[in-house]
Design a protein around this motif. Structure first.
Motif: not given
Ligand SMILES: CCCCCC/C=C\CC(=O)SCCNC(=O)CCNC(=O)[C@H](O)C(C)(C)COP(=O)(O)OP(=O)(O)OC[C@H]1O[C@@H](n2cnc3c(N)ncnc32)[C@H](O)[C@@H]1OP(=O)(O)O
Length: 266
Positions: A100-103, A208-218, A220-225
């Motif tokens: 679930y939390l995989s980047s 994968l076409a989305v910049p990795d860092h932006a996708r990963q942060l997003t 995480n933001m959506m799943r963290k809670a």
């Protein structure tokens, strides 16, 4: 499920989670790794129990269609001791949390039945592509086994299909056929069986076409809670599972269900 980074890079050093699965061996049947004995290095896995790669390093279809995952291995939950149940449940938690939390971008190419634990792992992916076969049902059917889905299964369901649909489907233990799964948003695409893999790869390319860092942060933001909720209560969740599964009535229900499965086979 394709762990994008490793696949994209060809990952010669990655751990191939190969071998043919047996029904019901999730979490081990899904990624086919022994999550009870080794820390799961999801970021090192590049295939599920599927395929392998062709000469270009592209994934090839698995040799065991019809069952994406039969869910958690019920034999791990029957006739064992409390210490075993605790260890097993901790491994299930670990598999889900890491998935679930995989980047990585994870796309579930669902080419078979996908009940309960199978569904929960598919839900942990970023995107789900289901083969259009009326036998390939997906959902959380725990109540039909006489057990209840834990709160984090429920949370993942609600996050995906909403509260009302979850409430109804969870109580009924409903397994959605492909058209309904698509309609309710449980899967993102339903395609002919021979197009599942190519569609999953196209989806992968899109993500994968989305910049990795932006996708990963997003992500995480959506799943963290949701993940934090389990992380805060991990031990209590294990204790709850153990005391629930140890009940005579629950053991009886599971044994009856397993027996029915075996008879259906015969
Ligand atoms: C406080 C919280 C507590 C609860 C927490 C949540 C716990 C569990 C979540 C779960 O994942 S429960 C598992 C739910 N899974 C199912 O209900 C699926 C059951 N299986 C099937 O419906 C079918 O097997 C299938 C997946 C549709 C495939 O059908 P197929 O005809 O191809 O295969 P079968 O011949 O039926 O089965 C082969 C073989 O596997 C055994 N088996 C099937 N599923 C399981 C399983 N989940 N665990 C263990 N064993 C399973 C089945 O009995 C056959 O065994 P043998 O006869 O070969 O010994």
């Amino acid at each position: 499920v394709w762990a994008a980074k490793a696949w994209r890079e060809g990952d010669p050093g990655g751990t191939r989670a190969g071998r043919r699965p047996r029904a019901g061996s999730v979490p081990t049947g899904f990624l086919d790794v022994d999550v009870t004995s080794a820390p799961l290095a999801l970021e090192c896995l590049y295939t599920p129990w599927a395929p392998g790669t062709d000469s270009d390093g592209a994934p090839t279809p698995q040799d065991c269609p019809r069952v994406f995952s039969a869910g958690l291995d019920l034999t791990e939950m029957c006739g064992r001791n409390p210490a075993h149940y605790a260890e097993y449940w901790k491994a299930v938690q670990e598999l889900w949390l890491r998935t679930y939390l995989s980047s990585l971008v994870l796309v579930a190419a669902i080419n078979g039945a996908c009940p309960a634990g199978g569904c929960i792992i598919a839900l942990a992916c970023d995107c789900r592509v289901l083969a259009d076969n009326p036998k390939y049902h997906i959902g959380l059917n725990e109540t039909l086994l006489g057990i209840t889905a834990p709160f984090w299964f429920k949370d993942a369901y609600v996050n995906t299909i909403g509260h009302r649909a979850s409430e109804q489907a969870l109580q009924l233990g409903y397994l959605f056929p492909p058209s309904e799964a698509l309609q309710v948003g449980l899967v993102d695409q339903v395609v002919p069986e021979d197009q599942v893999l190519s569609t999953a790869l196209s989806e992968m390319a899109r993500w994968l076409a989305v910049p990795d860092h932006a996708r990963q942060l997003t992500k995480n933001m959506m799943r963290k809670a949701t993940a934090d909720r389990l992380l805060r209560q991990r031990d209590a969740d294990i204790q709850n599972f153990v005391s629930f599964i140890c009940r005579d009535s629950i053991q009886k229900s599971l044994q009856v269900y397993l027996e029915k499965l075996r008879q259906r086979k015969g």
